[in-house]
Design an enzyme around this catalytic site. Structure first.
Site, PDB file in Angstrom:
ATOM      1  CG  ASN A  77      -1.950  -1.266   1.145  1.00 17.10           C
ATOM      2  OD1 ASN A  77      -2.177  -1.775   0.147  1.00 17.10           O
ATOM      3  ND2 ASN A  77      -2.238  -1.332   2.342  1.00 17.10           N
ATOM      4  CG  ASN A 177       0.363  -3.301  -3.493  1.00 18.44           C
ATOM      5  OD1 ASN A 177       0.684  -4.316  -3.591  1.00 18.44           O
ATOM      6  ND2 ASN A 177      -0.388  -2.390  -2.454  1.00 18.44           N
ATOM      7  CD  GLU A 178      -3.313  -5.617  -1.794  1.00 18.73           C
ATOM      8  OE1 GLU A 178      -3.795  -5.072  -1.028  1.00 18.73           O
ATOM      9  OE2 GLU A 178      -3.186  -6.709  -1.178  1.00 18.73           O
ATOM     10  CD  GLU A 297       1.019  -7.640  -0.761  1.00 15.42           C
ATOM     11  OE1 GLU A 297       0.293  -7.792   0.198  1.00 15.42           O
ATOM     12  OE2 GLU A 297       1.156  -6.519  -1.017  1.00 15.42           O
ATOM     13  CD  GLN A 356       5.399  -6.215   4.724  1.00 16.11           C
ATOM     14  OE1 GLN A 356       6.194  -5.472   5.105  1.00 16.11           O
ATOM     15  NE2 GLN A 356       4.178  -5.613   4.056  1.00 16.11           N
TER      16      GLN A 356
END
Ligand code: AHR
Length: 511
Positions: A77, A177-178, A297, A356
């Site tokens: 994010n 990302n996303e 992820e 992570q």
């Protein structure tokens, strides 16, 4: 929990049952500017173990032991509001910024060049994400020029002036990302993102046609746009990208440990559905190439707990303790099962990132000014990375099933094997998901010729909630499994309830 009598389970090893080669990139991880992943995680100037650049060498040693291949950076994010230029050049000139994604303050004392330096020291391949939230094509191309052009242009010369004489040579790039998530800064519809991803990819390929580009897939298979998102994005970008991403996080819900241990069923279905969607677009486009999956992820993440709640209001801390989950045995068994799933799909999943790496939902924990230690989840990852070699084999496991509320009846045994034709070594990775029943596993090795047992290890504990801590860092760690025995036709071994297991074999002639 009372342990019941062992139940029978079987699998068969045959080097002809080949899925695909093991991709080293399956064992990637993720470093985001989030909480203490960077600051007091991989980077802590003044720490007694830090090198001249402030990189923690105790953490680098653990990253090497973990066997990490690629590391995705700088988010997550975070990347959707990030200006990469803030993190390069003399540190005294770098701005302090608000990080809107995690309601934190970003000091920018660590940035792109420090990350690449760290990656070289840790022996990992950097994988870069570009900001397609608040930024677009030009900034992505600028970043690529800064990273990969040797010299002779404004931005490549800037990198050289900043002390990086050699190009960073980054091959793998995430296009945002996303972007399907309403929480994402600059969130987009599939149409908007598909067009932007395609145009960004086209421009980046004008700089370097050999890049490997990842388009954002869904940030979870539970997203309302799942399926349609992938189809629309690939309608726009199919010819221009190599991968579509998947993200998935799992946690025990409502005390349903048995259901949690079956989490990999969701990941299996997720992968199958994305492959089907990508192949549908392939058929429509009469395309020759197949899109691969970057599962960039994945992990266990207790996202509803206080540790994952971002700061609020006027509080914008630097490197707060965020998303610091402390993992137990069952979490590690689920991580092992998710690794088994990634390997079982090695024909299409050729890159993945455990999210992570340090402190933030991470296998490695650190204390500021203190020690670095291994969480329970460190062990299945390290063993899979170390011993998965050659080709992934289909092993057709059979075992009793158990009922779950979310996934119906699920087999207690979850397993995969790899076989390295060059060395003759074979490794079986197996999880027993049962809460109370050991598995008496028979491994049929007749197709392998005569084999010798090199090692059987197991990660288990009486208490599925047993954890490692800074004071007791080795409470849950792999131990020898003395139950193993072998004969001409195979190997027999007992797998404890809630356990991750590694069985290593080699040709008997090498004894
Ligand atoms: O890994 C934590 C966060 O999870 C990442 O920043 C985001 O991409 C995902 O939602």
């Amino acid at each position: 929990m009372t342990e019941l009598a062992p139940a029978p389970a079987r699998l068969t090893l045959d080097p002809a049952f080949r899925v695909a080669p093991v991709s080293r990139r399956t064992f990637g991880a993720f470093v985001e500017h989030l909480g203490r992943c960077v600051y007091t995680g991989i980077f802590e100037p003044g720490h007694r173990g830090a090198d001249a650049d402030g990189l923690r060498t105790d953490v680098i040693e653990l990253v090497r032991e973990l066997g990490v291949s690629t590391v995705r950076y700088p988010g997550g994010n975070f990347v959707s509001g990030y200006r990469w230029e803030d993190g390069v050049g003399p540190v005294r000139d770098r701005p302090t910024r608000l990080d809107l994604a995690w309601h934190s303050t970003e000091p920018n004392t660590f940035g792109l060049d420090e990350f690449v330096r760290w990656a070289r020291r840790a022996g990992v391949e950097p994988m870069m994400a570009v900001n397609l939230g608040t930024r677009g094509v030009q900034e992505a191309v600028d970043l690529l020029e800064y990273c990969n052009i040797p010299s002779g242009t404004r931005l490549s010369d800037l990198r050289v002036a900043n002390g990086a004489g050699q190009p960073h040579g980054i091959r793998m790039w995430c296009l945002g990302n996303e972007m399907d998530g309403p929480w994402q800064i600059g969130h987009k519809t599939a149409e908007e993102y598909g067009r932007l991803a395609a145009e960004t990819a086209r421009a980046m390929r004008m700089v370097d046609p050999g890049l490997e580009l990842v388009a954002c897939g869904s940030s979870g298979s539970g997203m309302p746009t799942f399926g349609q998102w992938e189809a629309t994005v690939l309608e726009h970008a199919y010819d221009l990208v190599d991968y579509v991403s998947c993200h998935a996080y799992y946690q025990e819900k409502n005390g349903d440990l048995a259901g949690f241990l079956a989490s990999a069923v969701n990941m299996e279905n997720f992968i199958d559905d994305v492959v089907a969607t990508a192949d549908h677009i392939r058929a429509k486009k009469r395309a020759a190439k197949r899109i691969k999956i970057s599962f960039d992820e994945w992990n266990v993440w207790y996202m509803d707990r206080p540790a994952s709640q971002t700061p609020q209001g006027a509080d914008w801390p630097v490197a707060p303790r965020l998303l610091e989950d402390h993992y137990h045995l069952a979490d590690a068994v689920v991580v092992g099962s998710l690794l088994i799933t990634l390997l079982r799909h090695a024909d299409r999943v050729t890159a993945a990132s455990l999210a992570q790496l340090v402190n933030v939902i991470a296998p490695i924990m650190t204390e500021p000014g203190g020690a670095a230690w291994r969480q329970t989840t460190f062990h299945p990852f390290a063993q899979a990375s170390r011993y998965a070699a050659g080709d992934v084999l289909r092993v057709e496991p059979t075992s009793p099933a158990y009922p779950t509320a979310e996934y119906g009846d699920v087999p207690t045994l979850h397993a995969v094997a790899t076989h390295d034709a060059a060395t003759g070594s074979t490794t079986v990775f197996a999880v027993n998901r049962s809460l109370d029943t050991p598995l008496s596993l028979s491994i049929d090795t007749r197709a392998m010729g005569s084999v010798r047992i090199v090692e059987a290890s197991t990660l288990t504990a009486q208490d599925p909630y047993a954890r490692n801590t800074a004071d007791e860092p080795d409470r849950v760690s792999p131990r020898a499994n003395p139950s193993i025995s072998g004969d001409r036709d195979g190997v027999a071994v007992l797998l404890a309830p809630v356990s991750w297991n590694v069985i290593r074999l080699e040709p008997a002639s090498r004894a």
